[in-house]
Write a protein that holds these residues in place. Structure first.
Motif, PDB file in Angstrom:
ATOM      1  N   ILE A  48      79.161  46.678  79.612  1.00 34.55           N
ATOM      2  CA  ILE A  48      79.046  46.352  78.189  1.00 34.55           C
ATOM      3  C   ILE A  48      78.874  44.856  77.973  1.00 34.55           C
ATOM      4  O   ILE A  48      77.988  44.406  77.238  1.00 34.55           O
ATOM      5  CB  ILE A  48      80.291  46.861  77.416  1.00 34.55           C
ATOM      6  N   GLY A  49      79.723  44.043  78.628  1.00 36.53           N
ATOM      7  CA  GLY A  49      79.798  42.622  78.330  1.00 36.53           C
ATOM      8  C   GLY A  49      78.485  41.871  78.449  1.00 36.53           C
ATOM      9  O   GLY A  49      78.001  41.271  77.484  1.00 36.53           O
ATOM     10  N   ALA A  50      77.881  41.881  79.634  1.00 36.45           N
ATOM     11  CA  ALA A  50      76.661  41.107  79.868  1.00 36.45           C
ATOM     12  C   ALA A  50      75.515  41.613  79.006  1.00 36.45           C
ATOM     13  O   ALA A  50      74.722  40.822  78.469  1.00 36.45           O
ATOM     14  CB  ALA A  50      76.284  41.173  81.351  1.00 36.45           C
ATOM     15  N   ASN A  51      75.392  42.924  78.845  1.00 30.95           N
ATOM     16  CA  ASN A  51      74.275  43.484  78.081  1.00 30.95           C
ATOM     17  C   ASN A  51      74.412  43.224  76.593  1.00 30.95           C
ATOM     18  O   ASN A  51      73.422  42.907  75.922  1.00 30.95           O
ATOM     19  CB  ASN A  51      74.167  44.996  78.352  1.00 30.95           C
ATOM     20  N   PHE A  52      75.619  43.357  76.049  1.00 33.94           N
ATOM     21  CA  PHE A  52      75.801  43.069  74.621  1.00 33.94           C
ATOM     22  C   PHE A  52      75.517  41.601  74.331  1.00 33.94           C
ATOM     23  O   PHE A  52      74.917  41.267  73.309  1.00 33.94           O
ATOM     24  CB  PHE A  52      77.242  43.413  74.199  1.00 33.94           C
ATOM     25  N   ASN A  53      75.937  40.723  75.219  1.00 40.37           N
ATOM     26  CA  ASN A  53      75.678  39.297  75.031  1.00 40.37           C
ATOM     27  C   ASN A  53      74.179  39.019  75.046  1.00 40.37           C
ATOM     28  O   ASN A  53      73.663  38.249  74.220  1.00 40.37           O
ATOM     29  CB  ASN A  53      76.371  38.492  76.122  1.00 40.37           C
ATOM     30  N   SER A  54      73.470  39.642  75.966  1.00 37.28           N
ATOM     31  CA  SER A  54      72.019  39.440  76.059  1.00 37.28           C
ATOM     32  C   SER A  54      71.298  40.034  74.851  1.00 37.28           C
ATOM     33  O   SER A  54      70.338  39.447  74.340  1.00 37.28           O
ATOM     34  CB  SER A  54      71.490  40.074  77.352  1.00 37.28           C
ATOM     35  N   LEU A  55      71.749  41.191  74.377  1.00 36.29           N
ATOM     36  CA  LEU A  55      71.140  41.809  73.202  1.00 36.29           C
ATOM     37  C   LEU A  55      71.360  40.955  71.956  1.00 36.29           C
ATOM     38  O   LEU A  55      70.467  40.841  71.108  1.00 36.29           O
ATOM     39  CB  LEU A  55      71.721  43.213  72.992  1.00 36.29           C
ATOM     40  N   ALA A  56      72.543  40.351  71.860  1.00 45.13           N
ATOM     41  CA  ALA A  56      72.828  39.483  70.713  1.00 45.13           C
ATOM     42  C   ALA A  56      71.980  38.214  70.755  1.00 45.13           C
ATOM     43  O   ALA A  56      71.521  37.724  69.719  1.00 45.13           O
ATOM     44  CB  ALA A  56      74.311  39.124  70.682  1.00 45.13           C
ATOM     45  N   MET A  57      71.762  37.649  71.953  1.00 42.50           N
ATOM     46  CA  MET A  57      71.028  36.393  72.090  1.00 42.50           C
ATOM     47  C   MET A  57      69.519  36.585  72.057  1.00 42.50           C
ATOM     48  O   MET A  57      68.778  35.646  71.745  1.00 42.50           O
ATOM     49  CB  MET A  57      71.412  35.716  73.409  1.00 42.50           C
ATOM     50  N   GLU A  58      69.032  37.780  72.361  1.00 46.72           N
ATOM     51  CA  GLU A  58      67.593  38.001  72.537  1.00 46.72           C
ATOM     52  C   GLU A  58      66.742  37.539  71.356  1.00 46.72           C
ATOM     53  O   GLU A  58      65.717  36.874  71.540  1.00 46.72           O
ATOM     54  CB  GLU A  58      67.328  39.479  72.848  1.00 46.72           C
ATOM     55  N   PRO A  59      67.089  37.854  70.106  1.00 46.25           N
ATOM     56  CA  PRO A  59      66.220  37.437  68.996  1.00 46.25           C
ATOM     57  C   PRO A  59      66.389  35.977  68.593  1.00 46.25           C
ATOM     58  O   PRO A  59      65.739  35.529  67.648  1.00 46.25           O
ATOM     59  CB  PRO A  59      66.644  38.351  67.840  1.00 46.25           C
ATOM     60  N   LEU A  60      67.231  35.210  69.309  1.00 47.96           N
ATOM     61  CA  LEU A  60      67.628  33.891  68.825  1.00 47.96           C
ATOM     62  C   LEU A  60      67.301  32.776  69.808  1.00 47.96           C
ATOM     63  O   LEU A  60      67.941  31.729  69.806  1.00 47.96           O
ATOM     64  CB  LEU A  60      69.136  33.885  68.546  1.00 47.96           C
ATOM     65  N   GLY A  61      66.277  32.985  70.646  1.00 51.36           N
ATOM     66  CA  GLY A  61      65.950  32.003  71.665  1.00 51.36           C
ATOM     67  C   GLY A  61      65.602  30.642  71.113  1.00 51.36           C
ATOM     68  O   GLY A  61      65.876  29.620  71.735  1.00 51.36           O
ATOM     69  N   HIS A  62      64.999  30.578  69.924  1.00 47.34           N
ATOM     70  CA  HIS A  62      64.576  29.301  69.346  1.00 47.34           C
ATOM     71  C   HIS A  62      65.753  28.478  68.820  1.00 47.34           C
ATOM     72  O   HIS A  62      65.590  27.297  68.505  1.00 47.34           O
ATOM     73  CB  HIS A  62      63.566  29.540  68.228  1.00 47.34           C
ATOM     74  N   VAL A  63      66.923  29.099  68.707  1.00 47.72           N
ATOM     75  CA  VAL A  63      68.145  28.372  68.318  1.00 47.72           C
ATOM     76  C   VAL A  63      69.261  28.744  69.295  1.00 47.72           C
ATOM     77  O   VAL A  63      70.390  29.017  68.900  1.00 47.72           O
ATOM     78  CB  VAL A  63      68.576  28.687  66.865  1.00 47.72           C
ATOM     79  N   ALA A  64      68.940  28.706  70.593  1.00 44.73           N
ATOM     80  CA  ALA A  64      69.852  29.248  71.605  1.00 44.73           C
ATOM     81  C   ALA A  64      71.213  28.564  71.599  1.00 44.73           C
ATOM     82  O   ALA A  64      72.245  29.225  71.723  1.00 44.73           O
ATOM     83  CB  ALA A  64      69.212  29.144  72.996  1.00 44.73           C
ATOM     84  N   GLY A  65      71.226  27.239  71.459  1.00 39.83           N
ATOM     85  CA  GLY A  65      72.504  26.527  71.475  1.00 39.83           C
ATOM     86  C   GLY A  65      73.379  26.905  70.295  1.00 39.83           C
ATOM     87  O   GLY A  65      74.549  27.260  70.453  1.00 39.83           O
ATOM     88  N   THR A  66      72.801  26.836  69.090  1.00 39.97           N
ATOM     89  CA  THR A  66      73.547  27.198  67.884  1.00 39.97           C
ATOM     90  C   THR A  66      73.950  28.666  67.920  1.00 39.97           C
ATOM     91  O   THR A  66      75.077  29.026  67.545  1.00 39.97           O
ATOM     92  CB  THR A  66      72.707  26.916  66.626  1.00 39.97           C
ATOM     93  N   ALA A  67      73.032  29.526  68.399  1.00 40.58           N
ATOM     94  CA  ALA A  67      73.337  30.955  68.482  1.00 40.58           C
ATOM     95  C   ALA A  67      74.507  31.204  69.428  1.00 40.58           C
ATOM     96  O   ALA A  67      75.448  31.930  69.096  1.00 40.58           O
ATOM     97  CB  ALA A  67      72.102  31.727  68.956  1.00 40.58           C
ATOM     98  N   SER A  68      74.455  30.600  70.607  1.00 36.76           N
ATOM     99  CA  SER A  68      75.543  30.764  71.566  1.00 36.76           C
ATOM    100  C   SER A  68      76.850  30.243  70.990  1.00 36.76           C
ATOM    101  O   SER A  68      77.921  30.816  71.219  1.00 36.76           O
ATOM    102  CB  SER A  68      75.201  30.021  72.863  1.00 36.76           C
ATOM    103  N   SER A  69      76.749  29.170  70.198  1.00 34.32           N
ATOM    104  CA  SER A  69      77.928  28.574  69.566  1.00 34.32           C
ATOM    105  C   SER A  69      78.574  29.532  68.578  1.00 34.32           C
ATOM    106  O   SER A  69      79.775  29.812  68.640  1.00 34.32           O
ATOM    107  CB  SER A  69      77.513  27.285  68.856  1.00 34.32           C
ATOM    108  N   VAL A  70      77.782  30.048  67.652  1.00 34.33           N
ATOM    109  CA  VAL A  70      78.306  30.939  66.617  1.00 34.33           C
ATOM    110  C   VAL A  70      78.803  32.247  67.222  1.00 34.33           C
ATOM    111  O   VAL A  70      79.912  32.714  66.913  1.00 34.33           O
ATOM    112  CB  VAL A  70      77.236  31.219  65.545  1.00 34.33           C
ATOM    113  N   LEU A  71      78.002  32.832  68.101  1.00 32.59           N
ATOM    114  CA  LEU A  71      78.382  34.111  68.695  1.00 32.59           C
ATOM    115  C   LEU A  71      79.620  33.950  69.584  1.00 32.59           C
ATOM    116  O   LEU A  71      80.508  34.806  69.590  1.00 32.59           O
ATOM    117  CB  LEU A  71      77.213  34.678  69.497  1.00 32.59           C
ATOM    118  N   GLY A  72      79.675  32.833  70.308  1.00 38.50           N
ATOM    119  CA  GLY A  72      80.836  32.576  71.147  1.00 38.50           C
ATOM    120  C   GLY A  72      82.089  32.358  70.322  1.00 38.50           C
ATOM    121  O   GLY A  72      83.177  32.827  70.675  1.00 38.50           O
TER     122      GLY A  72
END
Length: 414
Positions: A334-358
């Motif tokens: 679950i862990g790695a795949n859910f993280n990748s699914l959440a990040m997939e549409p947000l590559g153009h703001v990867a840092g901010t996306a990782s920040s908010v999601l994290g």
């Protein structure tokens, strides 16, 4: 943002194996700061005059709160100044806090220091995920994250044993010395070998408006937000176990110094799960694997809860550890795949996306885990009930993300 594997050219002289190992070790410093402390909680409480055993769990919770809050800062910084500077800055804070930990005089001061150490460690969650997203997308990212998690999970296997070994020859202050030395070694490796991976075209201005826009992009994406909320609750179960592991293993099952072996055996199972996921995700897809694992996670936790409620207490330890290990095997998918699914549409703001999601998954998960941990009543029932409730809530969020249709890949990359 180019999602193709050709982005690996940004790694320069670094090969894929070294990249996977380095990212895993950076993330593992966070796990080390949590798991190596577990055997020492009782000694710390006795030394610093903490009478309520449940209050000793705050040593973990304080770290996780700092770890979660600081993630909101590192993402925008990583999108503006690149990945290396925020990562090395966070490593420095982590190391300095560990050094001061060797001389801490009181429980309150220890909690403050653990909070500060978490602030530094947050860079190793946000920036590392951003770096992986810089290089890979889609199933390639899920495969890379699974391999990273496989290496990363070695630390929870050995960290409690390291902590227990240190306590055989020294007191708990020496655990902080070990963390500082480990941090220094990995910081030197990162400084010397990791190149900048942020593409100049993806640099974002560090302004309130830009940051607010990035946050809005993340929080209004149905798939990203709901997969993150699902991860938040499911990670809450893991944090709940970490908080109460020492009490369950030593008080409910009287394992004593064998606790690190029991703890490590489950972590080893999770590492194997990540390895299997890495081998299968390219062929099967993130959604099919993670959705199947989520359904199984929910079913196993229900069975586990019914046995705990209806059977003899405590549940025989072999049965407890077997059901727990199977549940955490599903967690590994679950862990790695859910993280990748959440990040997939947000590559153009990867840092901010990782920040908010994290931030959401860590602070939320830590809060849920703290509630589960504080509910410890001398039995494993609060933990097992917590596992079932969070898996049910996680399932609901995934259903919302997928509009009620599970197991449906959106394209060949997912």
């Amino acid at each position: 943002m180019n999602h193709s594997p050709e982005n690996v050219s940004r790694l320069g002289r670094m090969g894929r194996a070294e990249f996977i190992a380095m990212i895993a070790m950076l993330m593992a410093l966070n796990a080390l700061a949590i798991d190596i402390m577990l055997p020492g909680l009782q000694q710390i409480g006795a030394t610093l005059g903490v009478e309520n055993e449940n209050h000793r769990q705050y040593i973990v919770s304080a770290y996780l709160i700092g770890f979660g809050l600081a993630q909101l800062v590192y993402g925008p910084l990583a999108d503006r100044f690149g990945r290396r500077i925020p990562l090395l800055a966070g490593l420095s804070i982590y190391i300095i806090a560990a050094i001061f930990g060797a001389f801490i005089p009181s429980f309150t001061a220890l909690l403050v220091l653990r909070f500060i150490q978490g602030l530094g460690a947050a860079s190793m969650r946000v920036v590392t995920v951003s770096i992986v997203r810089d290089i890979y997308g889609g199933r390639q990212m899920a495969e890379a994250m699974s391999l990273i998690m496989m290496v990363f999970m070695i630390v929870p296997v050995i960290a409690p044993g390291i902590g227990q070994t240190i306590l055989l020859f020294a007191d708990w202050h020496t655990i902080f010395v070990f963390m500082a030395v480990a941090g220094l070694g990995i910081a030197a490796w990162t400084h010397l070998r990791l190149p900048e991976t942020l593409s100049p075209s993806d640099v974002r201005p560090f302004t309130i408006r830009s940051i607010a826009t990035g946050f809005k992009i993340v929080l209004t994406d149905r798939i990203a937000l709901n997969y993150t909320l699902a991860s938040t609750f499911i990670f809450g179960a893991l944090f709940g176990f970490i908080n109460s592991a020492q009490q369950i293993y030593t008080q409910v099952y009287d394992l004593g110094k064998l606790m690190p072996i029991a703890f490590g055996s489950v972590a080893l199972f999770m590492s194997f799960s990540s390895f299997v996921n890495a081998r299968m995700v390219g062929r099967v897809g993130m959604r099919r694997l993670s959705h199947g694992a989520l359904v199984a996670f929910l079913a196993i936790n229900f069975v586990w809860l019914m046995i705990e409620i209806l059977g003899p207490r405590p549940m025989p330890f072999p049965l407890f550890i077997c059901l727990f290990a199977i549940s955490m095997f599903m967690f590994g998918w679950i862990g790695a795949n859910f993280n990748s699914l959440a990040m997939e549409p947000l590559g153009h703001v990867a840092g901010t996306a990782s920040s908010v999601l994290g931030f959401l998954s860590t602070v939320g998960g830590a809060s849920i885990g703290a509630l589960i941990g504080q509910a410890f009543d001398g039995t494993a029932l609060p933990l097992i009930a917590g596992f079932f409730v969070v898996s049910l809530i996680g399932f609901v969020f995934v259903m919302i993300a997928e509009k009620g249709k599970l197991f449906q890949p959106h394209n060949q990359r997912h």
